[in-house]
Scaffold this active site. Structure first.
Site, short mmCIF file in Angstrom:
data_model
loop_
_atom_site.label_atom_id
_atom_site.label_comp_id
_atom_site.label_asym_id
_atom_site.label_seq_id
_atom_site.Cartn_x
_atom_site.Cartn_y
_atom_site.Cartn_z
N ASP A 1 0.82 -1.22 0.00
CA ASP A 1 0.00 0.00 0.00
C ASP A 1 0.85 1.27 0.00
OD1 ASP A 1 -2.13 -1.68 0.11
OD2 ASP A 1 -2.79 -1.12 2.12
N ARG B 1 -14.40 -2.25 -25.56
CA ARG B 1 -15.02 -2.31 -24.24
C ARG B 1 -14.39 -1.33 -23.25
NH1 ARG B 1 -14.96 -8.88 -23.79
NH2 ARG B 1 -17.09 -9.21 -24.56
N GLY C 1 -5.17 -1.15 -1.90
CA GLY C 1 -4.88 0.11 -1.21
C GLY C 1 -5.91 0.33 -0.13
N ARG D 1 -16.38 -4.73 -18.59
CA ARG D 1 -15.93 -5.91 -17.85
C ARG D 1 -15.08 -5.43 -16.67
NH1 ARG D 1 -19.16 -7.73 -20.78
NH2 ARG D 1 -18.99 -9.51 -22.21
O1 F6P Z 1 -2.57 -3.97 3.69
C1 F6P Z 1 -2.18 -4.51 2.50
C2 F6P Z 1 -3.32 -5.12 1.77
O2 F6P Z 1 -2.75 -5.74 0.65
C3 F6P Z 1 -4.44 -4.16 1.36
O3 F6P Z 1 -4.14 -3.46 0.20
C4 F6P Z 1 -5.60 -5.12 1.19
O4 F6P Z 1 -6.83 -4.46 1.39
C5 F6P Z 1 -5.36 -6.13 2.25
O5 F6P Z 1 -3.97 -6.11 2.52
C6 F6P Z 1 -5.77 -7.53 1.89
O6 F6P Z 1 -5.50 -8.36 2.97
P1 F6P Z 1 -5.68 -9.93 3.00
O7 F6P Z 1 -4.43 -10.53 2.43
O8 F6P Z 1 -5.82 -10.21 4.45
O9 F6P Z 1 -6.86 -10.29 2.18
#
Ligand code: F6P
Length: 346
Positions: free
Chosen positions: A127, A162, A170, A267
């Site tokens: 992130d 499309r 994020g 899509r």
């Molecule tokens: O915090 C990093 C992150 O990759 C976020 O971007 C995402 O929302 C989350 O982790 C997903 O987490 P998990 O692997 O627990 O599904």
């Protein structure tokens, strides 16, 4: 010195490169390193951390995932866990800990520092929203995946005339969507930092088609709120307590809205964990090596409650408290770049 190392939170490409750097640098300084399994969860059970020698980390530089495993366990959640984690560190006779992670993991690291444990962090999160540092381990690979996906989606979108909506990761910020989307030439990038309504999107799609665009690629950050569109609200929470953003399904909901209101065929693709999987880019390997190396130097210097960060390309030191105080939103220059190259049309 006996140094424990762990990886916590969501995995990210480059974690193994960081572990390798920690182990190599620590051994070069004459210290022992112990690998803690599955993030903070590894300090809650009976298992003791395992010794990590230079041989154990040979050949892992380019491997995705983490040889230590990870979890979203928060050991501060109750008194038994709080006592458990402190007890494990004592039982394992660890003199210091290197915690590789993002906001959650480093928040726990800072709490341990306040409890008197010597802890140094390493910034990791795809992130890229940790304060005090320009870049975190994993981000470069994640944006490369987004850009590569857009290159591929462009050809199929163009063949079918499309709209393709691509959902990027994020949790609170638009770093991945903005950098990946700009690098992949997205036509519209929707990020939490720029307010948007469903009418804005529909108008932009119609204008683009009227201008003769045969294909339209939209990148939407998973956390975006689009006024006039309801994301799924019946969503679960992860072990740390965060909302499962993938279950909001904002990409799917947006693609359906565009199709229904513009008549354009649309899509959607959720890039999801593809952004976190596989081999790290050369940049992520280098960042991980620099951060891991610097973290051990901080331990060696007797520091605690700090982490190495990157500022203007140089490795400097910040406090864990400052790094986790708030999430770092996308910088203004990139917000402006998104508006100019992949913004809403009037
Ligand atoms: O915090 C990093 C992150 O990759 C976020 O971007 C995402 O929302 C989350 O982790 C997903 O987490 P998990 O692997 O627990 O599904």
């Amino acid at each position: 010195m006996r140094i424990g190392v762990l990886t916590g939170g969501g995995d990210a490409p480059g974690l193994n490169a960081a572990i390798r750097a920690v182990v190599m640098r620590a051994h070069a300084l004459g210290h022992e390193v112990f690998g803690i399994a599955d993030g903070w969860a590894g300090l809650l059970g009976e298992n003791l951390p395992r010794p990590l020698g230079v041989r154990e980390v040979a050949g892992i530089l380019g491997d995705g995932g983490t040889i230590l495993g990870t979890s979203r366990t928060d050991p501060r959640k109750d008194e038994a866990s709080r006592r458990g984690v402190l007890g494990s560190i004592r039982r394992a006779e660890l003199d210091a800990l290197v915690a590789i992670g993002g906001n959650d993991t480093l928040g726990v690291a800072n709490w341990l520092h306040e409890q008197g444990v010597r802890v140094v962090g390493v910034p990791k999160t795809v992130d890229n929203d940790l304060s005090e540092t320009e870049f975190c381990i994993g981000f470069d690979t994640a944006i490369t995946v987004v850009a590569d996906a857009l290159d591929r989606l462009r050809t199929t979108a163009s063949a079918h005339h499309r709209v393709v909506v691509v959902e990027a990761m994020g949790r609170d910020t638009g770093w991945v969507a903005a950098f990946g989307g700009l690098a992949g030439g997205a036509d519209l990038i929707l990020i939490p930092e720029i307010p948007v309504t469903s009418d804005d999107v529909v108008r932009t799609m119609k204008r683009r088609r009227a201008m003769g665009d045969p294909d339209i690629l939209v990148v939407v950050s998973e956390a975006v709120e689009i006024k006039g569109l309801e994301a799924e609200t019946a969503v679960d929470r992860d072990a740390f307590g965060h909302v499962r953003l993938d279950q909001r399904a904002i990409g799917a909901i947006l693609a359906r809205d565009i199709e229904q209101r513009t008549g354009l065929e649309a899509r959607q693709v959720v890039l999801g964990h593809l952004q976190r999987g596989g081999s790290p880019t050369a940049i992520d390997r280098l960042r991980a090596t620099r951060f891991g190396n610097a973290a051990v130097d901080l331990v060696e210097a007797g520091r605690s409650g700090v982490l190495p960060v990157q500022r203007a390309g140089r490795i400097e030191t910040a406090t864990l408290a400052d790094a986790v105080r708030e999430t770092r939103r996308l910088s203004d220059d990139y917000i402006e770049l998104v508006r100019r190259f992949a913004g809403l049309l009037p």
